[in-house]
Design an enzyme around this catalytic site. Structure first.
Site, PDB file in Angstrom:
ATOM      1  N   GLY A 138       0.891  -1.142   0.094  1.00 23.85           N
ATOM      2  CA  GLY A 138       0.260  -0.110   0.092  1.00 23.85           C
ATOM      3  C   GLY A 138       0.792   1.332   0.077  1.00 23.85           C
TER       4      GLY A 138
ATOM      5  N   SER B   4      -0.839   5.263  -7.398  1.00 17.99           N
ATOM      6  CA  SER B   4       0.124   5.522  -6.221  1.00 17.99           C
ATOM      7  C   SER B   4       1.680   5.186  -6.865  1.00 17.99           C
ATOM      8  CB  SER B   4       0.001   4.613  -5.010  1.00 17.99           C
ATOM      9  OG  SER B   4      -0.968   5.161  -4.251  1.00 17.99           O
TER      10      SER B   4
ATOM     11  N   SER C  95      -5.517   0.331   3.622  1.00 15.42           N
ATOM     12  CA  SER C  95      -6.597   0.767   4.611  1.00 15.42           C
ATOM     13  C   SER C  95      -7.583  -0.373   5.360  1.00 15.42           C
ATOM     14  CB  SER C  95      -7.828   1.648   3.755  1.00 15.42           C
ATOM     15  OG  SER C  95      -8.456   0.582   3.003  1.00 15.42           O
TER      16      SER C  95
ATOM     17  N   HIS D  57      -1.643  -1.226  13.058  1.00 19.06           N
ATOM     18  CA  HIS D  57      -2.827  -1.192  14.178  1.00 19.06           C
ATOM     19  C   HIS D  57      -3.534  -2.535  14.216  1.00 19.06           C
ATOM     20  CE1 HIS D  57      -5.589  -0.999  10.854  1.00 19.06           C
ATOM     21  NE2 HIS D  57      -5.164   0.119  10.118  1.00 19.06           N
TER      22      HIS D  57
END
Length: 185
Positions: free
Chosen positions: A15, A50, A83, A108
């Site tokens: 990512g 990206s 995400s 996380h």
């Protein structure tokens, strides 16, 4: 970093959202400073907008970018910095493409909560670690470039080779965390 990342030849960054650019660039700079041979490769979708953003860093070249599955398969440590929704949508793809004995890192614990809700588990044959900076990605890079950093928490959910804690701590040091504290995923 060289001792802490012992056994890692390539780190995959999956990512290029809020955390990925800063973590990738900070790790790159720290590994360069340590005279490390560890490569960083960014895993993106073939049509991702990206790709140009990664190239615009001036640090990463085309050879540092690959398709997600390829990067997952060839990296010794994969940092999943997509995400929450993308993690939910793609966890099977991620789990099916990582090699046993490698390390899977998160910033996380959202995916663990989701897996618990659907009665699924992380793969048992890989290290599962977390390194969570206590700030937004752009701040992480800004503070690193000023010679400072942002504190982070680390945790180990699964340690298959006795190196997971070293990898989590090295990841935190590599992104520039001045204070690192233990937590749970």
């Amino acid at each position: 970093l060289n001792k802490g990342f012992e056994g890692i030849k390539q780190i995959g960054i999956i990512g290029w959202g809020s955390q990925a650019p800063s973590q990738a660039l900070n790790l790159y700079d720290s590994l360069q400073e340590a005279n490390s041979d560890i490569k960083i490769k960014i895993g993106l979708r073939p049509e991702s907008k990206s790709i140009q953003k990664v190239l615009d860093t001036g640090v990463f070249k085309k050879e540092n970018i690959g398709q997600i599955d390829e990067v997952l398969q060839e990296s010794d440590m994969n940092l999943i910095l997509i995400s929450d929704k993308a993690q939910v949508d793609n966890y099977n793809r991620i789990f099916n493409n990582i090699r046993p004995g490698t390390t899977l890192g998160f910033s996380h614990g959202f995916l663990l909560g989701h897996l618990n809700n659907i009665n699924k588990k992380y793969p048992k044959d890989v290290n599962i670690i977390m390194m969570a900076p206590k700030g937004m990605g752009p701040s992480l890079r800004k503070e690193y470039l000023k010679g400072g950093g942002i504190n982070s928490s680390v945790s180990v959910e699964n340690d298959t080779d006795g190196k997971a804690t070293d990898y989590a701590l090295s990841w935190a040091l590599g992104v520039g965390s001045p204070i690192i504290f233990e937590t749970t995923l």
